[in-house]
Design a protein around this motif. Structure first.
Motif, PDB file in Angstrom:
ATOM      1  N   VAL A 104       3.358  39.124 -32.887  1.00 19.68           N
ATOM      2  CA  VAL A 104       3.105  38.316 -34.081  1.00 19.68           C
ATOM      3  C   VAL A 104       3.384  39.118 -35.349  1.00 19.68           C
ATOM      4  O   VAL A 104       3.964  38.605 -36.313  1.00 19.68           O
ATOM      5  N   ARG A 105       2.965  40.394 -35.354  1.00 21.92           N
ATOM      6  CA  ARG A 105       3.234  41.228 -36.540  1.00 21.92           C
ATOM      7  C   ARG A 105       4.735  41.294 -36.823  1.00 21.92           C
ATOM      8  O   ARG A 105       5.173  41.155 -37.966  1.00 21.92           O
ATOM      9  N   GLY A 160       1.233  30.116 -41.467  1.00 26.50           N
ATOM     10  CA  GLY A 160       0.578  30.385 -42.748  1.00 26.50           C
ATOM     11  C   GLY A 160      -0.859  30.827 -42.596  1.00 26.50           C
ATOM     12  O   GLY A 160      -1.286  31.821 -43.206  1.00 26.50           O
ATOM     13  N   ILE A 161      -1.639  30.117 -41.779  1.00 21.85           N
ATOM     14  CA  ILE A 161      -3.040  30.514 -41.624  1.00 21.85           C
ATOM     15  C   ILE A 161      -3.142  31.827 -40.853  1.00 21.85           C
ATOM     16  O   ILE A 161      -4.079  32.609 -41.072  1.00 21.85           O
ATOM     17  N   SER A 165      -5.116  34.859 -42.395  1.00 19.76           N
ATOM     18  CA  SER A 165      -6.221  35.415 -41.622  1.00 19.76           C
ATOM     19  C   SER A 165      -6.038  36.915 -41.399  1.00 19.76           C
ATOM     20  O   SER A 165      -6.998  37.686 -41.470  1.00 19.76           O
ATOM     21  N   GLN A 166      -4.800  37.341 -41.128  1.00 19.63           N
ATOM     22  CA  GLN A 166      -4.520  38.765 -40.947  1.00 19.63           C
ATOM     23  C   GLN A 166      -4.857  39.547 -42.212  1.00 19.63           C
ATOM     24  O   GLN A 166      -5.476  40.611 -42.157  1.00 19.63           O
ATOM     25  N   ALA A 167      -4.476  39.006 -43.374  1.00 19.82           N
ATOM     26  CA  ALA A 167      -4.710  39.704 -44.639  1.00 19.82           C
ATOM     27  C   ALA A 167      -6.192  39.738 -45.012  1.00 19.82           C
ATOM     28  O   ALA A 167      -6.684  40.735 -45.546  1.00 19.82           O
ATOM     29  N   ASP A 173     -11.185  35.581 -38.254  1.00 15.43           N
ATOM     30  CA  ASP A 173     -11.521  34.187 -38.558  1.00 15.43           C
ATOM     31  C   ASP A 173     -10.394  33.211 -38.223  1.00 15.43           C
ATOM     32  O   ASP A 173     -10.427  32.061 -38.646  1.00 15.43           O
ATOM     33  N   LEU A 174      -9.407  33.650 -37.453  1.00 13.12           N
ATOM     34  CA  LEU A 174      -8.252  32.780 -37.188  1.00 13.12           C
ATOM     35  C   LEU A 174      -8.648  31.520 -36.439  1.00 13.12           C
ATOM     36  O   LEU A 174      -8.142  30.426 -36.748  1.00 13.12           O
TER      37      LEU A 174
END
Length: 239
Positions: A104-105, A160-161, A165-167, A173-174
């Motif tokens: 994902v990264r 987008g979420i 969420s990562q940031a 909290d994803l």
């Protein structure tokens, strides 16, 4: 066979080590030296499986596809519940699946301008389109819904979420954000009778994943039982 199994394990170890390094540092900052140290393999072993850092990164990106994008079995007879479950399982697995996190990264890392990151987006979009199309054929989807357009919207919104969420929370909290996303999107997609039965609550990811794993185990047990029965029925002296 033992040599082949060892090669498969070595390749997987390299992928998992690379995913951790890519997740921590991003594609541009990650080095082959760091990946070798984490994987505890020789440079020759790595280059036997992957010709370059780019090829290794693309393999990490593609590693999310088989288990995440194409689950072994649907978790519900409802296609719309299956649609929701894909995203909820994804959010749940991201908490502790290092290979998925690295994938994902890399997929969302806009700094890697020379890296083709499009395959997961195409894979997710195609799968969502297929499920929405099947759902529409079953009468689960509202008449105005265009599956391909809606699939692109869901995949883009989820990306987008995921990024937010990562940031904000390192993806802790994803799943909550995914719940909010589906609570807003599904009323414009699913017919009311189907919408009323959808489980989109926090914790659905763990529940759905456990259901998928139970189904996989049952299928494996049934396959092994059939194989044992066939062997037991074989004539004497037949291997």
């Amino acid at each position: 066979m033992a040599k082949q199994d060892r090669a498969i394990r070595t390749r997987q170890s390299i992928l998992e080590a690379a995913a951790v390094v890519f997740d921590e540092r991003g594609y541009d900052a990650a080095t082959i030296t760091e990946i070798l140290a984490r994987a505890e393999v020789t440079k020759g072993a790595l280059y036997f499986h992957f010709a370059s850092k780019e090829e290794l990164a693309l393999a990490v990106i593609d590693a999310q596809m088989p288990d995440t994008v194409q689950p072994a079995a649907p978790t519900s007879s409802s296609k719309m519940q299956e649609l929701v479950d894909m995203g909820m399982i994804f959010a749940h697995r991201l908490l502790d699946d290092a290979l998925l996190r690295g994938s994902v990264r890399l997929t969302l890392d806009h700094g890697s301008t020379n890296l083709n990151r499009s395959s997961p987006f195409h894979g997710w979009t195609e799968l969502h389109t297929r499920i929405l199309t099947e759902g529409k054929e079953r009468g689960e989807v509202l008449p105005h819904v265009v599956p391909a357009d809606t699939a692109e919207l869901i995949v883009g919104a989820y990306a987008g979420i995921n990024t937010m969420s990562q940031a904000v929370s390192n993806r802790v909290d994803l799943e909550r954000r995914a719940t909010v996303l589906y609570e807003h999107l599904m009323p414009s997609i699913a017919v009311p009778s189907v919408l009323a039965r959808l489980d989109m609550a926090p914790g659905r990811g763990a529940r759905a994943l456990a259901e998928v794993e139970r189904m996989r185990k049952s299928a494996l047990d049934a396959s092994e039982a059939d194989e044992a029965e066939e062997l037991g029925a074989a004539p004497a002296g037949v291997a």
